[in-house]
Design an enzyme around this catalytic site. Structure first.
Site, short mmCIF file in Angstrom:
data_model
loop_
_atom_site.label_atom_id
_atom_site.label_comp_id
_atom_site.label_asym_id
_atom_site.label_seq_id
_atom_site.Cartn_x
_atom_site.Cartn_y
_atom_site.Cartn_z
N GLU A 150 -95.55 -91.42 -41.42
CA GLU A 150 -96.84 -90.95 -41.92
C GLU A 150 -96.87 -89.42 -41.85
O GLU A 150 -96.17 -88.81 -41.07
CB GLU A 150 -98.00 -91.52 -41.09
CG GLU A 150 -97.87 -91.43 -39.59
CD GLU A 150 -98.24 -90.07 -38.99
OE1 GLU A 150 -97.82 -89.82 -37.85
OE2 GLU A 150 -98.91 -89.24 -39.65
N ASN A 207 -92.46 -81.46 -40.04
CA ASN A 207 -93.35 -80.87 -39.03
C ASN A 207 -92.75 -79.62 -38.42
O ASN A 207 -93.44 -78.63 -38.19
CB ASN A 207 -93.66 -81.90 -37.94
CG ASN A 207 -94.89 -82.73 -38.31
OD1 ASN A 207 -95.47 -82.54 -39.36
ND2 ASN A 207 -95.27 -83.63 -37.44
N PHE A 248 -100.37 -72.73 -44.61
CA PHE A 248 -99.64 -72.49 -43.35
C PHE A 248 -99.13 -71.06 -43.27
O PHE A 248 -98.04 -70.81 -42.76
CB PHE A 248 -98.52 -73.53 -43.17
CG PHE A 248 -99.05 -74.81 -42.57
CD1 PHE A 248 -99.86 -75.63 -43.31
CD2 PHE A 248 -98.81 -75.13 -41.24
CE1 PHE A 248 -100.41 -76.77 -42.76
CE2 PHE A 248 -99.34 -76.29 -40.69
CZ PHE A 248 -100.15 -77.11 -41.44
N GLY A 256 -100.61 -76.00 -32.36
CA GLY A 256 -100.77 -76.99 -31.28
C GLY A 256 -101.08 -78.35 -31.85
O GLY A 256 -100.68 -78.67 -32.97
N CYS A 259 -99.12 -83.40 -32.54
CA CYS A 259 -97.91 -83.72 -33.31
C CYS A 259 -96.88 -82.60 -33.35
O CYS A 259 -95.73 -82.80 -32.96
CB CYS A 259 -98.31 -84.07 -34.74
SG CYS A 259 -99.14 -85.64 -34.80
C1 UDX Z 1 -99.58 -82.02 -38.46
C2 UDX Z 1 -98.96 -82.13 -39.84
O1 UDX Z 1 -99.67 -81.26 -40.74
C3 UDX Z 1 -99.05 -83.56 -40.34
O2 UDX Z 1 -98.41 -83.67 -41.60
C4 UDX Z 1 -98.37 -84.47 -39.33
O3 UDX Z 1 -98.41 -85.82 -39.74
C5 UDX Z 1 -99.05 -84.34 -37.98
O4 UDX Z 1 -98.99 -82.96 -37.55
P1 UDX Z 1 -101.99 -81.81 -37.42
O5 UDX Z 1 -101.34 -81.99 -36.09
O6 UDX Z 1 -103.28 -82.49 -37.70
O7 UDX Z 1 -100.96 -82.28 -38.59
O8 UDX Z 1 -102.26 -80.24 -37.53
P2 UDX Z 1 -102.07 -79.18 -38.69
O9 UDX Z 1 -103.25 -79.19 -39.58
O10 UDX Z 1 -100.73 -79.34 -39.29
O11 UDX Z 1 -102.07 -77.82 -37.83
C6 UDX Z 1 -101.11 -77.74 -36.77
C7 UDX Z 1 -101.36 -76.44 -36.00
O12 UDX Z 1 -100.99 -75.30 -36.79
C8 UDX Z 1 -102.82 -76.23 -35.61
O13 UDX Z 1 -102.88 -75.72 -34.28
C9 UDX Z 1 -103.30 -75.17 -36.60
O14 UDX Z 1 -104.33 -74.36 -36.08
C10 UDX Z 1 -102.03 -74.34 -36.77
N1 UDX Z 1 -102.02 -73.61 -38.03
C11 UDX Z 1 -101.96 -74.29 -39.20
C12 UDX Z 1 -102.03 -72.21 -38.01
O15 UDX Z 1 -102.08 -71.59 -36.95
N2 UDX Z 1 -101.99 -71.53 -39.18
C13 UDX Z 1 -101.95 -72.17 -40.39
O16 UDX Z 1 -101.94 -71.50 -41.42
C14 UDX Z 1 -101.95 -73.60 -40.39
#
Ligand code: UDX
Length: 434
Positions: A150, A207, A248, A256, A259
């Site tokens: 997923e 990831n 991103f 954090g 995942c």
């Molecule tokens: C992530 C993956 O996106 C998803 O595909 C996978 O299945 C599970 O892990 P998630 O853990 O919900 O999803 O978080 P995500 O939205 O990816 O953000 C991860 C971290 O990166 C967060 O702490 C977020 O604040 C940080 N982030 C994200 C940034 O600091 N800058 C960005 O531009 C994007």
């Protein structure tokens, strides 16, 4: 039974946590007959009532619809899997600090389900599992197993399940693979068929790449500050290149959640075991730790005039403690990693987060005093630190908050706020990479 119904499968979903519940509710929404199986009787009782214990937009409606149409049921009784054409494993696979996955719950679920499954039933592995686990599971079951990872983001899980960018089916048995792919008939995403190992690795690789991308932009923000460049403009230029992609690329206190940290550690472990070159990935992880330290030094600089300035007894107000906006999740939250460093330097921390109520947050006890009124975060504070990009923070009454603080200083680690607005309100504003 309409033709449509006839095509649909009878599905068992083992594990009804964040991934399993989303999977069960969405597959029912797609027309399948789904039974969610969990060992936790209390959780099953709650789900049977239609109470959804996780904050995911739209999930409660999908569960309610599934229960109402009787396409979705929940039970603790594994023999319910005997009817299933496909069983989807969504059992948690926690990863230790060294990156090794704890597969005890997963293996126990496999062993318990094995004797119950019908001869034609296919097993799909949706849990994020170490590379090689799907093949090991097929042997353990004595039947085909298909990797079906997923890619659900917290706060968007139901949306992401029903609007996937891609569906990945990693199976060496063609019939089993096409049976799993047919679960998603009706969704318009490309289906990638591959072998189980490539499918498992693709999940970790995705990831880890997202983590690498964020670490890259966090390091770039540091360089921008030293050169007098604006990281917002620099990344806006980068976003326009479709090869780089537009997401991103927002610097912050670090990446954090439940995942990315887990999956990057697991991939690092796997790659190290395989004797592969892990330097790039290892530094993405190390850069994330350095980012927490950089944020703490930035706050000390803003509040004391020196990055090593003492924060002993200094009151700081934190805006946001969750790992990202739109969730109530503080697991591996960079906000709390920064808070720990500030507390270690002697700061006294008060925090407000729209996603977390004042009492129910074990990760913050003894570290941040949570309050449910943002003005209590500003009161007598020597500085404010914005750590989570909740959009409602943009609309706060900053002039009033400035009056409440002891010193109107704010470090915006998400570049969420509009600097002139904060300056006009009386704040000394520090962004990230600007
Ligand atoms: C992530 C993956 O996106 C998803 O595909 C996978 O299945 C599970 O892990 P998630 O853990 O919900 O999803 O978080 P995500 O939205 O990816 O953000 C991860 C971290 O990166 C967060 O702490 C977020 O604040 C940080 N982030 C994200 C940034 O600091 N800058 C960005 O531009 C994007």
């Amino acid at each position: 039974m309409s033709d449509h119904d006839r095509d649909r499968c009878t599905v068992g979903v083992v594990g009804t946590g964040y991934v399993g519940l989303t999977t069960a509710a969405c597959l029912a929404h797609l027309g399948h007959r789904v039974t969610g199986v969990d060992i936790d009787a209390r959780k099953v009782a709650v789900l049977r009532r239609g109470d959804v214990p996780i904050a995911e937009p739209g999930l409660d409606t999908l569960v309610a619809d599934g229960l109402a149409t009787r396409r979705l049921t929940f039970t603790t009784d594994l023999t319910a899997l005997a009817e299933a054409d496909v069983v989807v494993l969504c059992v948690p696979t926690p990863t230790g600090p060294d990156g090794t996955a704890d597969l005890r719950a997963y293996d126990a679920a496999v062993d318990a389900a094995a004797p119950v499954l019908a001869a034609h039933c296919v097993v799909a592995v949706k849990s994020t599992v170490p590379v090689g686990t799907t093949t090991r599971t097929a042997r353990r079951l004595g039947r085909p197993a298909v990797s079906n990872p997923e890619f659900l983001r917290e706060g968007h899980a139901a949306h992401d399940f029903l609007h996937p960018d891609r569906i990945v089916v990693g199976g060496s048995d063609p019939d089993a693979a096409s049976r799993v792919a047919s679960l998603y008939d009706g969704l318009t995403a490309p289906v990638v068929h591959t072998d189980p190992v490539s499918s498992e690795l693709a999940k970790y690789a995705s990831n880890a790449f997202l983590a690498l991308k964020v670490s890259y932009v966090n390091v770039l923000a540091d360089l921008c500050e030293r050169l007098g460049a604006d990281v917002v403009d620099v990344t806006d230029v980068m976003r326009l290149d479709p090869r780089i992609g537009s997401t991103f690329l927002s610097p912050g206190p670090g990446w954090g959640g439940s995942c990315l940290p887990k999956d990057t550690r697991a991939l690092l472990h796997t790659a190290t075991e395989a004797g592969a070159d892990v330097a790039l990935l290892a530094d993405a992880v190390a850069a994330n730790e350095r980012q927490h330290e950089r944020m703490a030094r930035k706050v000390r600089q803003a509040v004391t005039g020196s990055p090593e300035g003492s924060l002993h007894g200094v009151r700081l107000g934190l805006l946001g403690v969750t790992f990202k906006a739109g969730t109530d999740d503080v697991r591996d939250s960079p906000a709390l990693a920064v808070a720990q460093r500030l507390a270690a330097a002697g700061a006294v921390l008060t925090g407000y987060d729209p996603g977390v109520d004042r009492d129910g947050c074990p990760g913050t006890h003894g570290l941040v005093q949570l309050v449910d009124d943002v003005t209590l975060v500003a009161k007598d504070a020597a500085g404010l630190v914005l750590l989570t990009e909740w959009p409602q923070f943009r609309d706060l009454d900053w002039a009033h908050l400035a009056e409440l603080t002891d010193r109107a200083t704010i470090v915006d680690t998400r570049n969420l706020l509009d600097p002139p607005t904060l300056t006009r309100a009386g704040f000394t504003y520090f962004g990230l990479g600007r």
